[in-house]
Scaffold this active site. Sequence first.
Site, mmCIF file in Angstrom:
data_model
loop_
_atom_site.group_PDB
_atom_site.id
_atom_site.type_symbol
_atom_site.label_atom_id
_atom_site.label_comp_id
_atom_site.label_asym_id
_atom_site.label_seq_id
_atom_site.Cartn_x
_atom_site.Cartn_y
_atom_site.Cartn_z
ATOM 1 N N ARG A 256 0.865 -1.190 0.000
ATOM 2 C CA ARG A 256 0.000 0.000 0.000
ATOM 3 C C ARG A 256 0.895 1.231 0.000
ATOM 4 O O ARG A 256 1.415 1.622 1.046
ATOM 5 C CB ARG A 256 -0.881 -0.043 1.261
ATOM 6 C CG ARG A 256 -2.062 0.921 1.244
ATOM 7 C CD ARG A 256 -2.688 1.009 2.632
ATOM 8 N NE ARG A 256 -1.907 1.883 3.483
ATOM 9 C CZ ARG A 256 -1.884 1.850 4.817
ATOM 10 N NH1 ARG A 256 -2.606 0.966 5.475
ATOM 11 N NH2 ARG A 256 -1.144 2.697 5.497
ATOM 12 N N HIS A 260 -3.806 4.646 4.441
ATOM 13 C CA HIS A 260 -4.913 3.687 4.392
ATOM 14 C C HIS A 260 -6.096 4.276 3.633
ATOM 15 O O HIS A 260 -6.629 3.678 2.702
ATOM 16 C CB HIS A 260 -5.331 3.285 5.813
ATOM 17 C CG HIS A 260 -6.615 2.543 5.837
ATOM 18 N ND1 HIS A 260 -6.753 1.275 5.328
ATOM 19 C CD2 HIS A 260 -7.849 2.892 6.285
ATOM 20 C CE1 HIS A 260 -8.010 0.865 5.462
ATOM 21 N NE2 HIS A 260 -8.693 1.832 6.036
ATOM 22 N N TYR A 269 2.852 5.639 11.780
ATOM 23 C CA TYR A 269 3.181 4.275 12.203
ATOM 24 C C TYR A 269 4.068 3.529 11.221
ATOM 25 O O TYR A 269 4.416 2.390 11.462
ATOM 26 C CB TYR A 269 1.888 3.469 12.446
ATOM 27 C CG TYR A 269 0.906 3.504 11.278
ATOM 28 C CD1 TYR A 269 1.112 2.703 10.158
ATOM 29 C CD2 TYR A 269 -0.195 4.346 11.294
ATOM 30 C CE1 TYR A 269 0.242 2.745 9.089
ATOM 31 C CE2 TYR A 269 -1.085 4.385 10.218
ATOM 32 C CZ TYR A 269 -0.868 3.589 9.126
ATOM 33 O OH TYR A 269 -1.722 3.636 8.056
HETATM 34 C C1 LIG Z 1 -15.781 -5.278 10.354
HETATM 35 C C2 LIG Z 1 -14.927 -4.069 10.228
HETATM 36 N N1 LIG Z 1 -14.059 -3.773 11.195
HETATM 37 C C3 LIG Z 1 -13.283 -2.676 11.107
HETATM 38 C C4 LIG Z 1 -13.365 -1.855 10.015
HETATM 39 C C5 LIG Z 1 -12.500 -0.608 9.940
HETATM 40 N N2 LIG Z 1 -11.453 -0.806 8.937
HETATM 41 C C6 LIG Z 1 -11.603 -0.352 7.680
HETATM 42 S S1 LIG Z 1 -10.343 -0.810 6.696
HETATM 43 C C7 LIG Z 1 -9.549 -1.623 7.942
HETATM 44 C C8 LIG Z 1 -8.247 -2.327 7.676
HETATM 45 C C9 LIG Z 1 -8.365 -3.324 6.573
HETATM 46 O O1 LIG Z 1 -7.118 -3.831 6.213
HETATM 47 P P1 LIG Z 1 -6.942 -4.864 5.039
HETATM 48 O O2 LIG Z 1 -7.943 -5.946 5.153
HETATM 49 O O3 LIG Z 1 -5.524 -5.273 5.014
HETATM 50 O O4 LIG Z 1 -7.320 -4.076 3.718
HETATM 51 P P2 LIG Z 1 -6.589 -2.791 3.113
HETATM 52 O O5 LIG Z 1 -7.380 -1.619 3.627
HETATM 53 O O6 LIG Z 1 -5.185 -2.798 3.573
HETATM 54 O O7 LIG Z 1 -6.696 -2.913 1.646
HETATM 55 C C10 LIG Z 1 -10.282 -1.513 9.122
HETATM 56 C C11 LIG Z 1 -9.868 -2.072 10.410
HETATM 57 C C12 LIG Z 1 -14.280 -2.216 9.014
HETATM 58 N N3 LIG Z 1 -14.442 -1.482 7.905
HETATM 59 N N4 LIG Z 1 -15.034 -3.328 9.136
#
Ligand SMILES: Cc1ncc(C[n+]2csc(CCOP(=O)(O)OP(=O)(O)O)c2C)c(N)n1
Lengths: 363, 363, 331, 331
Positions: A256, A260, A269
């Site tokens: 990435r 985020h 971080y």
């Molecule tokens: C059930 C749930 N918990 C928490 C969140 C908040 N949240 C949004 S994105 C994220 C991290 C996701 O990381 P990853 O699966 O690695 O996907 P990336 O964003 O890195 O593509 C979190 C914790 C959410 N959207 N849904």
Amino acid sequence: MPLSVPISYTRYLDDHGQPSGELPGWVDDPQLLLDFHRQMTLVRAFDQKCVALQRTGQIGTYASTLGQEAIGTALGRAMTEADVLIPYYRDTATQLQRGVAMQDILAYWGGDERGSAWTAPGALEDFPICVPIATQACHACGVASAFRIRQQPRVAVTTCGDGATSKGDFLESLNLAGVWQLPVVFVVNNNQWAISVPRSLQSAAPTLAHKALAAGIPGEQVDGNDVLAVYDRISIAIERARAGKGPTLVECVTYRLGDHTTSDDASRYRDADELSEAWKHEPIGRLQRFLHGQGLWDEEKEQQLQRDLGERINAAVEAFRSLPEADPGAAFDHLFAELPERYRQQRDELLIRAAALGGSAHD
Amino acid sequence: MPLSVPISYTRYLDDHGQPSGELPGWVDDPQLLLDFHRQMTLVRAFDQKCVALQRTGQIGTYASTLGQEAIGTALGRAMTEADVLIPYYRDTATQLQRGVAMQDILAYWGGDERGSAWTAPGALEDFPICVPIATQACHACGVASAFRIRQQPRVAVTTCGDGATSKGDFLESLNLAGVWQLPVVFVVNNNQWAISVPRSLQSAAPTLAHKALAAGIPGEQVDGNDVLAVYDRISIAIERARAGKGPTLVECVTYRLGDHTTSDDASRYRDADELSEAWKHEPIGRLQRFLHGQGLWDEEKEQQLQRDLGERINAAVEAFRSLPEADPGAAFDHLFAELPERYRQQRDELLIRAAALGGSAHD
Amino acid sequence: MTERKPVCMVEAINLALHRAMADDPDVVVLGEDVGPNGGVFRATVGLHERFGFRRVMDTPLAETLITGIAVGMAAQGLKPVAEIQFMGFIYAGMEHLVSHASRLRSRTRGRLSCPMVMRTPHGGGIHAPEHHGESTEALLAHVPGLRVVVPSSPRRAYGLLLAAIADPDPVIFLEPSRLYRSVQQVVEDDGQALPLDTCFTLREGKDLTLVSWGAALKETLEAASRLAEEGIDCEVIDVATLKPLDGDTILASVGKTGRCIIVHEAARSYGPGAEIAALVQEQLFYSLHAPVQRVTGFDCVIPYARQEMAYLPDVDSICEAGRQTMRGNDQ
Amino acid sequence: MTERKPVCMVEAINLALHRAMADDPDVVVLGEDVGPNGGVFRATVGLHERFGFRRVMDTPLAETLITGIAVGMAAQGLKPVAEIQFMGFIYAGMEHLVSHASRLRSRTRGRLSCPMVMRTPHGGGIHAPEHHGESTEALLAHVPGLRVVVPSSPRRAYGLLLAAIADPDPVIFLEPSRLYRSVQQVVEDDGQALPLDTCFTLREGKDLTLVSWGAALKETLEAASRLAEEGIDCEVIDVATLKPLDGDTILASVGKTGRCIIVHEAARSYGPGAEIAALVQEQLFYSLHAPVQRVTGFDCVIPYARQEMAYLPDVDSICEAGRQTMRGNDQ
Ligand SMILES: Cc1ncc(C[n+]2csc(CCOP(=O)(O)OP(=O)(O)O)c2C)c(N)n1
Ligand SMILES: Cc1ncc(C[n+]2csc(CCOP(=O)(O)OP(=O)(O)O)c2C)c(N)n1
Ligand SMILES: [Mg+2]
Ligand SMILES: [Mg+2]
């Protein structure tokens, strides 16, 4: 100690755009390669535009796909129109490849439900962007079950991040896909971070593809920055599924390069060195170098492409901006197939509140 | 095709009670072997009594542990008092070995909350029986986390069935245990059935131990009908965890010789031949034959044991029967550490309803 | 250390977490991004640096797990403070809340207990993406054995969070994200908890009782001011603890005013306001001058950012309901 | 085929499932033990043999998954009828119900929809193990976009289940397990659906309206008979569809009687009765003779089998509330 099990890792092009072994036959099709390049370039430019629009308050929070353009581009291309995409929120590349209009994507991130009401013929049955992490994996199994029940030669393709592979929904879905031998392909965008949580704190699995072993299905890694590798392996997985040979988990190893989302500040971080190192592996430059080597690309073509795409994007932004204000009553009109009479009064109240907000409904 | 990964499978005694290889050193302790035998015999007799009590309406639904006595007996023995058991509902053997009184177990299945309020010193921090499938796995990780946070050399041991390994709670917990290297041992009672759903429809994983690979932790199978194998491997897993070397998943391969619970009729979905075949592998006869071979057991001792146990069980049933009716107000008294004043009125109302039911509160 | 400069609510929460962790080694914090990142809303900033990874734990991305391990930790006598990143993601933990956290004490007749706190941002109005504007406190308030608390100012956030952490039973602590940074107050970082299970009277009045909690109090207080200009003297009650509900304070107020309006963001039907309305009419039927009214969110999906404000109770609607209620019998 | 012998509720449900599957190839059934075993309550008996494993699917043991795949199937235009083995195990599916099933149509502005049905046994009183006596319908009824239906007789179970399956949107179908085998009725297996979103008036009366649903109607009807002997003439309404609530029927009745008592098994606070009480007093304040009362389960964990009956509303309590309500103003 846990057994160390080898998982295959596919890469065709190295960081310099040099083939790191024999290339698959289809690479001889220059048009496909140029399409990939064009599309990834579009994604990156559009993505930058989205971030800019967020910064100027024209859309809400946006999840940039910077550095991960190869995955969605390849997988969107590997799917047929009959297949169904069940995406997550970092799928701008995939949605664009499926034919979803840029202004729809802008509308979605702009906080307008109409952004998921697209009419793109190739994506009519595709799911909207999924925010609750990993839940889409279950929906994909449901869609794949429908294909199986109706004996249709179609495939459900679902995507998620590395973080999502920790959530029960993902793991329960893998298990079901295995035991029902569903026509579904799980594509994991392992971009090394789940907001601030690094891959190493997400799971002790040697690779995320190992999670497939627990479900008795094939799992493999590809270099997610090598569009050729992603396309090749996902195409094979989709055709396996279509042929009734069951599901596959494809872990695309990437990075990435952005925050985020626009609400995040990764510098809090994440190590600056890690980021600059990661830039060396990004997918677009790599393919471009390969195309250069093949004599398929040059600076002039690049300039022309950038101009073309810039125009397309600007037109889409214009279309988004001139989208008429939505009817607030739509929140009720689409609640049920038919709104029960007794909701009328609430609908009227909502319209009154909306009217009171007047032009300021945005803030 | 999925990689086929070898998972170790441990058995010391075959169906005939013959060593199927070299036995671990601790087998030289005859007392331990006799304890196992005594305990498993107790479990089976008590279990039969429970089923009988249910049939005569003296307790409610009961989940028999028939054929699976070795698992709980061995694992309960392998734990120390400092460790914490986070069981499921088919853990009569384990609870008994932990020191929970038979009358408490009867009270629980008899529909009385006091059955989980045991005072057995070795089990004071143990969790009550867990009905919502697989949720206990998360609690076990929480308990293990507490041990890690406080740097206590203690281990959380949790159990579940084969069906439970499909549920997100179990899979999320394995993943956490791996990445946090928690002092937790997951013991799976793979009795081949989840009510009417056979193991083959539960997961395409070659073994349930494979699920550990997805979490980067060691997973192994043992013959769940061989109390020596179960004890040996779980002891090692517990001591590994205690030594800070992380979690283990131990899949005990066994068979549910009874119905799922007293509410179930397995003949509706299960082949009679499969059942009679399974009886050949049951754990108690096997150990008995081994003890016979070692000259440690004979018919007379067996008679004596049955008499002793019968008396103990009858005394427990008596104690259960003479348990005074619980105060209905307890439902409020234990809702919070201190009942807020405003619940008083509801508590009073509950007492009035209970009084109106009079002696018929049971039905 | 006494902090004297004004802080916003998220800073007050952060102060309370620092205080609780410093005072009690059994307090631990867990959740997604609560470690080095300090929480996506910055509520846990500095905890990881100060108390280390053993007590400030970034979990894998799994809400079922987060809720479930909090139960396990709490059973061991720790006081886990778990963060769910948005209320819209709390549902995967519902099984653990309903079937375990709320019952562990009852199921074991007191042998074990579950002194956990679950914090989560609550409510809409910050133009966040979909599923980030939920106010489903009614789902939790209905569950026997759970406490449900919603602070409405930095000071109350500080004091109520300390109380929630000190409480020997599970507490759901819903933090109105719309208030996280919008209001500032001087908060004495003195470790003083505020009482749970108690409503706060934010404004006294004799004509009409307005009952609300969390972010909707902003519009409610504004409506009270506006109605005052029209000669309608409103008492404003901040429920603060939805469960168990402090009926006494509400009933005393409505006993005085004879009129009551409940304001909340949550959907109307089977929403939290229904309980308060039902209670008030049960207890005060003969002294009410007008029906208890509700000004609430709607029974539709909360709209995305562009139209979410039309979903939330606005000052106009509250004022209009107030005028209607005052007309009462004349209708 | 017309079935003429009396059947119990679980048989009526089975008839409806057979009928729906025979009439519409898009109807599929899924859940734990719904296949060869025919469901732990025998509601799906014979479906697997008749329609095959493709349309009658035993799933792995995972409620999140069951709920989630039903959403995916429904989005493809199938009509999945998912069984959750007991209401106490529905919570793991809440995220899919709240964030997806109820919203898919709204989120896509009608491009996709979610015509799924989730069936689950509801309520206590059968002396089942813990977590098998839940009546948490309020948690579902609060969620915008879900329909929540509770039948109270074999005939209504048959007709309402057919309606639920035919409905183009998600329906939660709660089956009172206490009624599964306790009452028999002749059910015409004629494929006729009953109307959703409509209350049924089970008994007419002029003095007092008793509102209930599901198994609690048994005690409610009994109380009505007993009160009749005392000269109190009760109208009894079976709500049947809790969401959306047919306020019209209830209000018309209370408009006539001026008195209303709501009876339900669920815990009182923030329970389903609150909404009905709130609505009635909002709309009928000036014609009510007495406060709307609730006779309900309590705000404690439902006791295990041995004492669960003390938790459930009993005839005495309903009668007592009835007498009190009749005394009304004289208090
Ligand atoms: C059930 C749930 N918990 C928490 C969140 C908040 N949240 C949004 S994105 C994220 C991290 C996701 O990381 P990853 O699966 O690695 O996907 P990336 O964003 O890195 O593509 C979190 C914790 C959410 N959207 N849904
Ligand atoms: C969350 C949840 N879903 C469903 C049930 C109902 N149920 C009780 S036992 C059982 C089967 C469990 O099978 P398995 O895990 O193999 O354990 P076993 O009973 O065979 O020991 C089911 C579905 C439950 N108790 N909890
Ligand atoms: Mg990621
Ligand atoms: Mg089993």
